[in-house]
Design an enzyme around this catalytic site. Sequence first.
Site, PDB file in Angstrom:
ATOM      1  N   ASP A 266       0.855  -1.012  -0.048  1.00  0.00           N
ATOM      2  CA  ASP A 266       0.103  -0.037   0.259  1.00  0.00           C
ATOM      3  C   ASP A 266       0.909   1.274   0.091  1.00  0.00           C
ATOM      4  O   ASP A 266       2.128   1.123   0.220  1.00  0.00           O
ATOM      5  CB  ASP A 266      -0.997   0.070   1.193  1.00  0.00           C
ATOM      6  CG  ASP A 266      -2.060   0.834   0.761  1.00  0.00           C
ATOM      7  OD1 ASP A 266      -2.113   1.716  -0.230  1.00  0.00           O
ATOM      8  OD2 ASP A 266      -3.136   0.813   1.612  1.00  0.00           O
TER       9      ASP A 266
HETATM   10  C1  NOJ Z   1      -4.041   4.219   0.343  1.00  0.00           C
HETATM   11  C2  NOJ Z   1      -5.173   3.252   0.226  1.00  0.00           C
HETATM   12  O1  NOJ Z   1      -5.221   2.239   1.420  1.00  0.00           O
HETATM   13  C3  NOJ Z   1      -4.983   2.163  -1.011  1.00  0.00           C
HETATM   14  O2  NOJ Z   1      -6.382   1.710  -1.025  1.00  0.00           O
HETATM   15  C4  NOJ Z   1      -4.852   2.981  -2.298  1.00  0.00           C
HETATM   16  O3  NOJ Z   1      -4.826   2.301  -3.496  1.00  0.00           O
HETATM   17  C5  NOJ Z   1      -3.648   3.758  -2.090  1.00  0.00           C
HETATM   18  N1  NOJ Z   1      -3.362   4.821  -1.034  1.00  0.00           N
HETATM   19  C6  NOJ Z   1      -3.427   4.692  -3.358  1.00  0.00           C
HETATM   20  O4  NOJ Z   1      -4.145   5.808  -3.565  1.00  0.00           O
END
Ligand code: NOJ
Length: 699
Positions: free
Chosen positions: A224
């Site tokens: 993530d």
């Molecule tokens: C954090 C989020 O938890 C995730 O779901 C997302 O795809 C990424 N940021 C990128 O924006």
Amino acid sequence: MDRVDQLVDELTLEEKLRLVRGAEDPDGTATGYVPDVERLDIPSFRLVDGPLGVRAEGKRSTAFPASLSLAATFDPDLAREQGAAMAREAKAHGQDALLAPGMNLLRVPNCGRNFEYLSEDPHHAARFAGELVAGIEGESVVATAKHYVANNQETGRTEVSAEVGERALRELYLPAFRAAVGAGAGSVMTAYNRVNGTHMSDHRRLLTDVLKGEWGFDGYVVSDWYGIESTVGAANAGLDLEMPGVPVAAPEGEEVDMGSIDGIPDGTKAGLFGEPLAEAIGSGEVPEERLDDMVRRVLGAMARTGALDGERDDGALDTPEHRALAERVAARGTVLLENDALLPLDEDATVAVIGPNVGEPKLGGGGSSETTPFRSVAPRDGIENRAEGSVTVERGIDAIEDLSLFDLLPFVDGGHGDGGEADDADEERPEPSLSDAVAAAEAADVAVVFVRDATTEGRDRESLRLPGEQDELVEAVADANDRTVVVVNSGGPVELPWREEVAAVLEAWYPGQADGSSIASVLYGDRDPSGRLPVSFGAEEEYPTADEERYPGIDDEARYDEGVFVGYRAFDATDTEPAYPFGHGKSYAEFRYGEVETDGSTVGVEVENASERAGREVVQAYVRPPAAPEGVERPVRELAGFESVEVDSGESQRVEVELDERAFARYDPEEGWTTDPGTYTVEVGRSSRDIRVTAEFER
Ligand code: NOJ
């Protein structure tokens, strides 16, 4: 040798390292970017959010209903269609991987991201996860199953450790991911949180042993964003791609301090798969074969989607089909919670449309899933367009402001302001007046009140009550007109204290761009409200997570010691009557169930539409296990299959529901998946608490 192996052979160490760490996107549209290797004709690779539609920076896309709304349709075919449509839009924006679907189990009713997820039931979540993935991958776009695993709350999400037993992991939290892998997901995103003490980006057992080993996942594991905690630990645990790979840039002269905002990862920590990985490979701490494996997985995903050879169509954006689908899903996911013979509305009725935000569509919650649509229909416009009788509009009370993760982040503009709708509308608005709303309700045949919550990634809801003065508004309107309908837009379960004082209640979740038109079609009976609850609605203190040790946890540990008793499994175990049970949803039609037959792998039942209208029924099959061995507690019932069917007035239809044996087997930490011998009961009905017919089978 195939092209991927050949490339791995030819790439230099430095080139390989560039393929496993994100970089700045020169176009600025992607959420994550892997640079090209021109020398070997490897194109760049773009990853983009998210589950409700494509969030390419500075671009517009179809704003589909929230994932929870899609799941409420109980019709996995729609998930495949929505997945495919989102993938076509991703391609149209030049993107290669979609950072969707989200599939964490709804363990905590307060979780701020429940709207991005699917269900409190693992079988239900797995069916939708699988079809979404199949839809996305079928369009040659990489699907990203996220967030692996046990990312069930936003409070403390970057630090909290889910202290969860193996049985609950296997029975509840892993099945959706396993289904996503089975359906061909090219990517899995690690969660920010820890599981039993280990950060998911470092979790060798769950990444390498379970995901890649047991399930045979051959795609890449992506972190993530800023969710990678170590270099050697993550690389050896099985993480393949660091995102976004570059730190957030503070404006000149400003200090970057991001480590201290709850729910926000530290954006200064990036590049762990850059120079530090090069050094770890040099010193032998990370074997070079591991790097080759990472590269093979990233290139493999590119090859599979045709991105590696430039063999891919250009996709499609905002087509009539996509618009129609967004509306169909929103309507089909709408759940009729209550109806005292008021709905569907008479077209000639005069209507008072009331609510603090009736001039704005509820597109979604805040954070990485925010999409900016080309077009949208606000609730008031949807009703004005459809009604034959006169329509008055009153806001009654101050608007409920949307929340956005982006407003919590330093140095980032954005948030819901992007579409400009809320802000423009603000300027023209007169002050809301409760007495005007009451007067409008008194004067009209019917009052339709729209209420909503405000949720976002990065924050949990402090309470399950609606924010602001909305409960008071509903009560005042209901006092003035006993033909009051309430339409709720929420990102998860909410408490509705007035629910028995109004004539009808609809849960419309976050419907996306087709908000007003979809809800009008349901209110006027152009469509049967065929949504069913994918999550139990109860009072906050009735959920197992009402205990602070379980949620939000103490000292960064959330104890999942309710085990498998989450959602309706918990309400059943404690014999608590929820306000609305899992699977609940009324129809405008009326269905009768005939005899049920089962051989233990399928269930057949005759469903008759005994009403004057065509309607859609969701036949749900739960399985009650025989007594478990001493010391093992089992849920009263578990959902093992379901089928959504359209039945014409007066017609009968034989419905076959396949039972997923895993769904009612139990996981024994020593023996693995176990089906205890004995007599099982299949309960077939309209919800987990409205069982119409039963049958037995032996195992
Ligand atoms: C954090 C989020 O938890 C995730 O779901 C997302 O795809 C990424 N940021 C990128 O924006």
